[in-house]
Every structure is written in C-alpha cells, then in structure tokens.
Design a protein around this motif. Structure first.
Motif, PDB file in Angstrom:
ATOM      1  N   SER A 104      46.562  60.485 101.452  1.00 45.71           N
ATOM      2  CA  SER A 104      45.992  59.230 101.322  1.00 45.71           C
ATOM      3  C   SER A 104      47.081  58.186 101.356  1.00 45.71           C
ATOM      4  O   SER A 104      48.244  58.388 100.978  1.00 45.71           O
ATOM      5  CB  SER A 104      45.004  59.151 100.306  1.00 45.71           C
ATOM      6  OG  SER A 104      45.959  59.598  99.169  1.00 45.71           O
ATOM      7  N   HIS A 134      41.660  58.099 102.969  1.00 44.12           N
ATOM      8  CA  HIS A 134      41.976  59.527 102.947  1.00 44.12           C
ATOM      9  C   HIS A 134      41.777  60.050 104.159  1.00 44.12           C
ATOM     10  O   HIS A 134      40.777  60.151 104.745  1.00 44.12           O
ATOM     11  CB  HIS A 134      40.883  60.455 101.935  1.00 44.12           C
ATOM     12  CG  HIS A 134      40.864  59.687 100.274  1.00 44.12           C
ATOM     13  ND1 HIS A 134      41.866  60.465  99.436  1.00 44.12           N
ATOM     14  CD2 HIS A 134      40.407  58.742  99.758  1.00 44.12           C
ATOM     15  CE1 HIS A 134      41.749  59.703  98.169  1.00 44.12           C
ATOM     16  NE2 HIS A 134      40.824  58.606  98.539  1.00 44.12           N
ATOM     17  N   ASP A 170      38.429  60.896 106.178  1.00 46.55           N
ATOM     18  CA  ASP A 170      37.404  61.675 105.427  1.00 46.55           C
ATOM     19  C   ASP A 170      36.869  60.547 104.506  1.00 46.55           C
ATOM     20  O   ASP A 170      35.553  60.819 104.452  1.00 46.55           O
ATOM     21  CB  ASP A 170      38.358  62.675 104.378  1.00 46.55           C
ATOM     22  CG  ASP A 170      38.670  63.892 105.342  1.00 46.55           C
ATOM     23  OD1 ASP A 170      37.903  64.360 106.371  1.00 46.55           O
ATOM     24  OD2 ASP A 170      39.565  64.781 104.968  1.00 46.55           O
ATOM     25  N   ARG A 171      37.426  59.773 104.093  1.00 46.11           N
ATOM     26  CA  ARG A 171      36.469  58.856 103.176  1.00 46.11           C
ATOM     27  C   ARG A 171      37.583  57.631 102.845  1.00 46.11           C
ATOM     28  O   ARG A 171      38.860  57.673 103.057  1.00 46.11           O
ATOM     29  CB  ARG A 171      36.130  59.620 101.798  1.00 46.11           C
ATOM     30  CG  ARG A 171      37.025  59.986 100.955  1.00 46.11           C
ATOM     31  CD  ARG A 171      36.490  60.967  99.835  1.00 46.11           C
ATOM     32  NE  ARG A 171      37.593  61.633  99.012  1.00 46.11           N
ATOM     33  CZ  ARG A 171      38.153  61.028  97.814  1.00 46.11           C
ATOM     34  NH1 ARG A 171      37.671  60.083  97.549  1.00 46.11           N
ATOM     35  NH2 ARG A 171      39.030  61.957  97.114  1.00 46.11           N
ATOM     36  N   ILE A 172      36.895  56.450 102.241  1.00 51.32           N
ATOM     37  CA  ILE A 172      37.702  55.543 101.804  1.00 51.32           C
ATOM     38  C   ILE A 172      37.411  55.051 100.336  1.00 51.32           C
ATOM     39  O   ILE A 172      36.057  55.479 100.073  1.00 51.32           O
ATOM     40  CB  ILE A 172      37.720  54.182 102.849  1.00 51.32           C
ATOM     41  CG1 ILE A 172      36.305  53.631 102.711  1.00 51.32           C
ATOM     42  CG2 ILE A 172      38.174  54.623 104.098  1.00 51.32           C
ATOM     43  CD1 ILE A 172      36.401  52.369 103.438  1.00 51.32           C
ATOM     44  N   GLU A 173      38.143  54.439  99.479  1.00 49.26           N
ATOM     45  CA  GLU A 173      37.780  53.910  98.237  1.00 49.26           C
ATOM     46  C   GLU A 173      38.224  52.365  98.454  1.00 49.26           C
ATOM     47  O   GLU A 173      39.063  51.794  98.236  1.00 49.26           O
ATOM     48  CB  GLU A 173      38.520  54.392  97.159  1.00 49.26           C
ATOM     49  CG  GLU A 173      38.318  56.063  97.002  1.00 49.26           C
ATOM     50  CD  GLU A 173      39.258  56.403  96.078  1.00 49.26           C
ATOM     51  OE1 GLU A 173      39.443  55.951  95.027  1.00 49.26           O
ATOM     52  OE2 GLU A 173      39.866  57.741  96.319  1.00 49.26           O
ATOM     53  N   PRO A 176      35.170  48.720 103.391  1.00 50.65           N
ATOM     54  CA  PRO A 176      35.146  49.183 104.781  1.00 50.65           C
ATOM     55  C   PRO A 176      35.583  48.048 105.692  1.00 50.65           C
ATOM     56  O   PRO A 176      36.471  48.360 106.865  1.00 50.65           O
ATOM     57  CB  PRO A 176      34.045  49.858 105.306  1.00 50.65           C
ATOM     58  CG  PRO A 176      33.131  49.178 104.209  1.00 50.65           C
ATOM     59  CD  PRO A 176      33.886  48.866 103.033  1.00 50.65           C
TER      60      PRO A 176
END
Length: 206
Positions: A104, A134, A170-173, A176
């Motif tokens: 990440s 990530h 896979d994903r973000i925190e 966007p």
C-alpha cells in the motif's frame, strides 16, 4: 461568476470536473516539475512538494485572466519512503510495479485555488489530500500488457483508478476523486476559502 480554469493537461481531471457539473477552461501550465522540486531544497515534505507544484501550475496561467478562479493540481505516490511522480518510461514503470505489488502507498494530491480579479490574484488557498491505495499482485503477463498499453507511463505512481489500472487496485482509504487527480471535497472547501460556492460554479455553467 468568474471563469473556472483548470491549469492541467490531465484528461482524468477534466473528466472528473465535467462529471461533477463543471465545464472549465483548460490551460496547460508548462511548469518544469523536476526543476521546481529541486528548488525546494533539501528534504521537503511530500505534502510541501505537491502543494508547491499545484500552486506553481495555477500561478503560471493566472496572469492570462481578468476574472477567474484557477485550480492547479499535482499528484505523487509515496511508498516505501519514496515519492514517485510520472515514470515516463516502460522500464521505470516496471520497476515501480515490482515494488508496489501487494503493498500500500499514499497518493498525495496538492490542490491550489487562486481567485483572480482585475487581472491580479486577490486570494489563494492550497492544501494536500492523502488517500491510501492498496495494490493487488498482478501476474507478470498482466503487468506487461498494462505497460504495453502506455497508460501508466504518464500518471503519478504508474497507475490509474479510473482506467486499466483499476483492475490492480484492491481498495482505497480516502477520496476516490483525489486518486483520479482532483479531489472534489477538498476543491469545494478551497473554493469557499476564496469566496466561491458550488451554487455559483453550477449556475455559471448552465
């Protein structure tokens, strides 16, 4: 309502604004990012780097307008203690993906908003947004196909969220839109700081 100006050549940033109801005038700043970063001196913080670049891009085009709000942006990926901009070549992008896969990083986007009135800048607001990304572990054939597409060569961190690279995130925190290149929530706050509301922006575009 003053003219809304995007000081960027990024089609992704333009697309985000258009989808959010804004049709900006586009001016490309031509700022030498490497030279400006070097001029910041020893060990500037990643946040200072992207804020300074965003402000420089907005300032570079502000003089062209009499009554405008000018938005500049700059994005970089911070991963493993290294700040990464655009790779520009397949070899650099390949090395970056070798280090990014399965890890990440923080995508930092500097935003600067300048209010121009009477041909001079009367208000400035600048800030940085940070979103944790990530990354997946794509296969080597997939990475080679991605590199061959050319997409990762001219984008910060050698990936996109809204294009082919989205398959490998896979994903973000976080926000966007900031990962795509211009963070709408932050720009809204910065516009308010220079006296511009979203209702002003939308009314002007109708």
């Amino acid at each position: 309502m003053p003219l809304f100006v995007l000081a960027s050549a990024s089609p992704a940033r333009l697309g985000v604004l258009r989808a959010a109801g804004v049709e900006p005038a586009v001016r490309v700043s031509g700022v030498d990012e490497d030279a400006l970063t070097a001029a910041l001196g020893a060990s500037p913080s990643p946040e200072d780097v992207v804020r300074s670049l965003a402000r420089a891009k907005a300032e570079a085009v502000a003089h062209e307008f009499d009554d405008a709000v000018v938005v500049g942006c700059d994005s970089m990926l911070s991963i493993g203690g290294e700040l990464q901009g655009k790779p520009h070549s397949v070899d650099v992008a390949r090395r970056r993906w070798a280090s990014m896969a399965g890890r990440s990083g923080d995508l930092l986007t500097g935003h600067a908003v300048l209010r121009v009135s009477g041909g001079r800048t009367v208000a400035t607001a600048a800030e940085c947004s940070t979103t944790t990304v990530h990354f997946a572990e794509p296969s080597q054939p997939d990475i080679e196909a991605y590199l061959a597409s050319g997409e990762p060569l001219e984008v910060a961190g050698a990936f996109t969220l809204d294009g082919l690279g989205g398959w490998f995130v896979d994903r973000i925190e976080g926000d966007p839109s900031s990962v795509i290149g211009i963070g709408l929530p932050l720009v809204r706050r910065l516009l308010a700081d220079v006296g511009i509301s979203m209702s002003d922006v939308w009314s002007a575009d109708q």
